[in-house]
Design a protein around this motif. Structure first.
Motif, PDB file in Angstrom:
ATOM      1  N   ARG A   1       0.825  -1.206   0.000  1.00 46.46           N
ATOM      2  CA  ARG A   1       0.000   0.000   0.000  1.00 46.46           C
ATOM      3  C   ARG A   1       0.862   1.260   0.000  1.00 46.46           C
ATOM      4  NH1 ARG A   1      -4.903   0.052   3.877  1.00 46.46           N
ATOM      5  NH2 ARG A   1      -5.488   1.682   2.408  1.00 46.46           N
ATOM      6  N   LEU A   2       2.003   1.219   0.676  1.00 44.66           N
ATOM      7  CA  LEU A   2       2.903   2.371   0.674  1.00 44.66           C
ATOM      8  C   LEU A   2       3.463   2.648  -0.722  1.00 44.66           C
ATOM      9  CD1 LEU A   2       4.882   1.874   3.998  1.00 44.66           C
ATOM     10  CD2 LEU A   2       3.250   3.680   3.476  1.00 44.66           C
ATOM     11  N   MET A   3       3.664   1.602  -1.500  1.00 45.11           N
ATOM     12  CA  MET A   3       4.179   1.774  -2.860  1.00 45.11           C
ATOM     13  C   MET A   3       3.176   2.516  -3.736  1.00 45.11           C
ATOM     14  SD  MET A   3       7.225   0.588  -3.005  1.00 45.11           S
ATOM     15  CE  MET A   3       7.493   0.423  -4.749  1.00 45.11           C
ATOM     16  N   GLU A   4       1.896   2.444  -3.399  1.00 41.29           N
ATOM     17  CA  GLU A   4       0.853   3.105  -4.192  1.00 41.29           C
ATOM     18  C   GLU A   4       0.730   4.595  -3.875  1.00 41.29           C
ATOM     19  OE1 GLU A   4      -2.613   0.877  -3.260  1.00 41.29           O
ATOM     20  OE2 GLU A   4      -1.889  -0.949  -4.224  1.00 41.29           O
ATOM     21  N   LEU A   5       1.238   5.033  -2.732  1.00 39.93           N
ATOM     22  CA  LEU A   5       1.109   6.426  -2.329  1.00 39.93           C
ATOM     23  C   LEU A   5       2.094   7.313  -3.081  1.00 39.93           C
ATOM     24  CD1 LEU A   5       0.772   6.083   1.546  1.00 39.93           C
ATOM     25  CD2 LEU A   5      -1.023   6.675  -0.070  1.00 39.93           C
ATOM     26  N   PRO A   6       1.686   8.553  -3.357  1.00 40.58           N
ATOM     27  CA  PRO A   6       2.634   9.482  -4.001  1.00 40.58           C
ATOM     28  C   PRO A   6       3.760   9.872  -3.037  1.00 40.58           C
ATOM     29  CG  PRO A   6       0.551  10.583  -3.513  1.00 40.58           C
ATOM     30  CD  PRO A   6       0.381   9.137  -3.158  1.00 40.58           C
ATOM     31  N   GLY A   7       4.869  10.271  -3.601  1.00 42.88           N
ATOM     32  CA  GLY A   7       6.038  10.638  -2.801  1.00 42.88           C
ATOM     33  C   GLY A   7       5.760  11.769  -1.821  1.00 42.88           C
ATOM     34  N   ALA A   8       4.943  12.734  -2.221  1.00 40.75           N
ATOM     35  CA  ALA A   8       4.642  13.865  -1.340  1.00 40.75           C
ATOM     36  C   ALA A   8       3.901  13.409  -0.082  1.00 40.75           C
ATOM     37  CB  ALA A   8       3.818  14.906  -2.087  1.00 40.75           C
ATOM     38  N   ALA A   9       3.009  12.449  -0.235  1.00 35.11           N
ATOM     39  CA  ALA A   9       2.273  11.933   0.925  1.00 35.11           C
ATOM     40  C   ALA A   9       3.212  11.200   1.875  1.00 35.11           C
ATOM     41  CB  ALA A   9       1.143  11.008   0.471  1.00 35.11           C
ATOM     42  N   LEU A  10       4.121  10.424   1.316  1.00 41.06           N
ATOM     43  CA  LEU A  10       5.098   9.707   2.148  1.00 41.06           C
ATOM     44  C   LEU A  10       6.016  10.692   2.873  1.00 41.06           C
ATOM     45  CD1 LEU A  10       6.067   6.771  -0.218  1.00 41.06           C
ATOM     46  CD2 LEU A  10       4.719   6.642   1.881  1.00 41.06           C
ATOM     47  N   ARG A  11       6.427  11.732   2.164  1.00 43.25           N
ATOM     48  CA  ARG A  11       7.301  12.740   2.764  1.00 43.25           C
ATOM     49  C   ARG A  11       6.575  13.457   3.905  1.00 43.25           C
ATOM     50  NH1 ARG A  11       9.155  14.886  -1.591  1.00 43.25           N
ATOM     51  NH2 ARG A  11      11.074  13.700  -1.519  1.00 43.25           N
ATOM     52  N   SER A  12       5.303  13.793   3.701  1.00 41.34           N
ATOM     53  CA  SER A  12       4.517  14.454   4.749  1.00 41.34           C
ATOM     54  C   SER A  12       4.359  13.553   5.966  1.00 41.34           C
ATOM     55  CB  SER A  12       3.138  14.839   4.225  1.00 41.34           C
ATOM     56  OG  SER A  12       3.247  15.777   3.200  1.00 41.34           O
ATOM     57  N   PHE A  13       4.030  12.300   5.722  1.00 44.50           N
ATOM     58  CA  PHE A  13       3.872  11.356   6.827  1.00 44.50           C
ATOM     59  C   PHE A  13       5.196  11.161   7.562  1.00 44.50           C
ATOM     60  CE2 PHE A  13       3.729   6.991   8.534  1.00 44.50           C
ATOM     61  CZ  PHE A  13       2.708   7.178   9.446  1.00 44.50           C
ATOM     62  N   GLY A  14       6.286  11.066   6.808  1.00 46.00           N
ATOM     63  CA  GLY A  14       7.609  10.936   7.423  1.00 46.00           C
ATOM     64  C   GLY A  14       7.952  12.131   8.286  1.00 46.00           C
ATOM     65  N   GLY A  15       7.600  13.327   7.814  1.00 46.40           N
ATOM     66  CA  GLY A  15       7.834  14.534   8.605  1.00 46.40           C
ATOM     67  C   GLY A  15       7.032  14.542   9.892  1.00 46.40           C
ATOM     68  N   LEU A  16       5.783  14.093   9.808  1.00 44.53           N
ATOM     69  CA  LEU A  16       4.951  14.018  11.016  1.00 44.53           C
ATOM     70  C   LEU A  16       5.506  13.017  12.023  1.00 44.53           C
ATOM     71  CD1 LEU A  16       1.355  14.172   9.503  1.00 44.53           C
ATOM     72  CD2 LEU A  16       2.512  15.920  10.862  1.00 44.53           C
TER      73      LEU A  16
END
Length: 61
Positions: free
Chosen positions: A32-47
Motif C-alpha cells: 500500500r505504501l508503494m501506491e502512495l505518491p512521494g509527497a504523501a510519504l514525505r509528509s507522513f515521514g515529517g509528522l
C-alpha cells in the motif's frame, strides 16, 4: 554516541519484532505504501519525525 547506537538498536528490535510477528500484514502495508505518491510519504515521514522528536524531548525533560 552510545545513546544513538542504543536507539538504533531499539529501532532494529522493533522492526524485527513486527516482521517476525506479522509478516503478511507487513507485506500488505509495504504494498500500500508503494501506491502512495512521494509527497504523501514525505509528509507522513515529517509528522513521524516531529512526533518522535517531541516524545524524545518529553522523555528527556
Amino acid at each position: 554516541m552510545k545513546d544513538l547506537f542504543a536507539a538504533l538498536c531499539l529501532v532494529a528490535v522493533l522492526e524485527g519484532l513486527l516482521l517476525f510477528a506479522a509478516p503478511l500484514a507487513w507485506k500488505r502495508m509495504a504494498a500500500r505504501l508503494m501506491e502512495l505518491p512521494g509527497a504523501a510519504l514525505r509528509s507522513f515521514g515529517g509528522l513521524v519525525l516531529l512526533a518522535g522528536l517531541s516524545l524524545l524531548w518529553w522523555a528527556r525533560h
